[in-house]
Design an enzyme around this catalytic site. Structure first.
Site, PDB file in Angstrom:
ATOM      1  N   CYS A  41       4.785  13.174  -7.284  1.00 51.27           N
ATOM      2  CA  CYS A  41       4.702  14.415  -8.440  1.00 51.27           C
ATOM      3  C   CYS A  41       3.132  13.807  -9.358  1.00 51.27           C
ATOM      4  CB  CYS A  41       5.608  15.105  -8.996  1.00 51.27           C
ATOM      5  SG  CYS A  41       5.411  16.432 -10.345  1.00 51.27           S
ATOM      6  N   GLY A  87      -1.421  -8.954  12.972  1.00 52.42           N
ATOM      7  CA  GLY A  87      -2.252  -7.862  12.889  1.00 52.42           C
ATOM      8  C   GLY A  87      -2.239  -7.397  11.688  1.00 52.42           C
ATOM      9  N   CYS A 115       9.599  20.053 -10.803  1.00 48.42           N
ATOM     10  CA  CYS A 115       9.453  20.585 -11.765  1.00 48.42           C
ATOM     11  C   CYS A 115       7.732  21.062 -11.747  1.00 48.42           C
ATOM     12  CB  CYS A 115       8.526  19.478 -12.559  1.00 48.42           C
ATOM     13  SG  CYS A 115       6.799  18.717 -11.943  1.00 48.42           S
ATOM     14  N   CYS A 127       6.592  19.736  -6.301  1.00 51.92           N
ATOM     15  CA  CYS A 127       8.189  18.955  -7.140  1.00 51.92           C
ATOM     16  C   CYS A 127       9.131  20.197  -8.064  1.00 51.92           C
ATOM     17  CB  CYS A 127       7.460  17.902  -7.974  1.00 51.92           C
ATOM     18  SG  CYS A 127       8.712  17.479  -8.787  1.00 51.92           S
ATOM     19  N   HIS A 140       1.283  -1.308   0.072  1.00 52.72           N
ATOM     20  CA  HIS A 140       0.020   0.354   0.219  1.00 52.72           C
ATOM     21  C   HIS A 140       0.745   1.821   0.041  1.00 52.72           C
ATOM     22  CE1 HIS A 140      -3.224  -2.612   1.918  1.00 52.72           C
ATOM     23  NE2 HIS A 140      -2.956  -3.301   0.356  1.00 52.72           N
TER      24      HIS A 140
END
Ligand code: BV8
Ligand code: ZN
Length: 271
Positions: A132, A212, A175, A173, A124
């Site tokens: 980004c 768990g 960018c 980011c 996950h």
């Protein structure tokens, strides 16, 4: 005194060449990380499953980041607990004996890696990585708060004054694209490579330790019957029964930080 069922599962481990572990939020509970569906899974008036979705992000990315920033803040100083350490030490002994261990985790807290586990498949994603939206770059990020705008934010009290965050407050980011948490939200597909590795491990293993997890999230929970169908001996370590309990060979009722060290202690016996 090692109880009979633990002794039996340890015997199955002794003769196993390939072992798989499937872990969930319960492994990190003793480190102080709130589990997903326990009382800790609530934030303000939402359950985590309502905010961990693309729809919540599309509706209010600023609120979703406030939720993740709050969880990062709570996880920033937690340490691995005896459950994480028992798995990391077992992996070192097990691979030194030329045997295979694949640790598949649903957790995004990075505590298995912090404890020294190396062969970890994160189904996950990771709360300590960002992605980004423009260029797709995935980078590690441990900034708490995520941006200065989130300083002092995140109060879980439903009556807390809820700030509105705008696109200018969100992490960016290089960018200039907006950064999102690099986690798999509900309704998003898992990375094929990760799921593929986990399925292969479930089909190959001689023994599976499920620890768990409430075994309600798919496709992760589907790995348990898959391993059983493929011939593995399966045990479950949990504080209470789960939907998986009827389909496993052993259910060890107790905290992961107590049962795992007992289950794995001294294995494999050298010589
Ligand atoms: C998918 C990252 C294909 C984010 C998580 C409708 C539309 C779309 C999909 C679905 C749908 N209906 C169902 C689905 C499938 C859905 C799903 O399974 N939903 C469930 C809720 C019914 N799955 C998905 O959406 C997955 N993607 O199917 O893609 C697709 C695509 C489009 C359309 C259809 C299908 C994506 C699932 C991944 C979601 N992301 N996390 C974030 O964390 O913010 S999942 C989240 O739950 C966490 O990762 C967590 O790890 C995971 C599972 O929870 P657990 O780890 O088990 O934790 P939990 O709190 O539940 O239980 C803790 C357990 O520990 C308890 O049993 C407790 O007793 C025990 N415990 C506590 N303390 C201890 C202990 N045990 C031992 N010792 C202790 N001390
Ligand atoms: Zn970018």
């Amino acid at each position: 005194m090692v109880d009979k069922a633990i002794a039996e599962f340890r015997a199955a481990l002794r003769s196993a060449t390939s072992v798989m572990v499937l872990s969930g939020a319960g492994v990190s509970a003793e480190s102080g990380v709130p589990t997903f569906r326990g009382a800790g899974g609530l934030w303000r008036r939402w359950s985590a499953t309502e905010l961990a979705t693309p729809e919540a992000w599309a509706r209010d990315a600023g609120l979703v980041w406030e939720f993740y920033d709050y969880r990062r803040r709570r996880m920033a100083d937690v340490q691995p607990n005896p459950a994480h350490h028992a798995l990391a030490a077992f992996e070192a002994r097990w691979s030194a004996a030329g045997r295979e261990l694949e640790l598949v985790t649903q957790n995004i807290d990075g505590l298995h890696e912090q404890a020294g586990s190396r062969a970890v498949t994160r189904l996950h994603g990771s709360i300590w990585h960002v992605r980004c939206l423009r260029c797709g770059a995935v980078t590690p990020n441990r900034d708490v708060p995520i941006t200065p705008a989130y300083e002092g934010a995140g109060d879980p009290d439903p009556h807390a004054h809820a700030r509105r965050f705008t696109a200018d407050d969100l992490p960016r980011c290089a960018c200039s694209g907006i950064l999102r948490p690099h986690v798999v939200w509900f309704g998003e597909s898992l990375a094929e490579e990760d799921l593929g590795r986990a399925v292969a491990a479930a089909e190959r293993c001689d023994a599976l330790i499920v620890v768990g997890t409430s075994a309600v999230v798919y496709p992760a929970a589907g790995l348990i019957p898959l391993a059983r169908r493929s011939g593995a001996v399966v045990c479950e370590i949990n504080l209470s029964p789960t939907p998986a309990t009827n389909g496993v060979d052993y259910h060890f009722c107790g905290p992961a930080g107590v049962v795992l060290p007992e289950l794995l202690e001294g294995l494999p016996e050298v010589g």
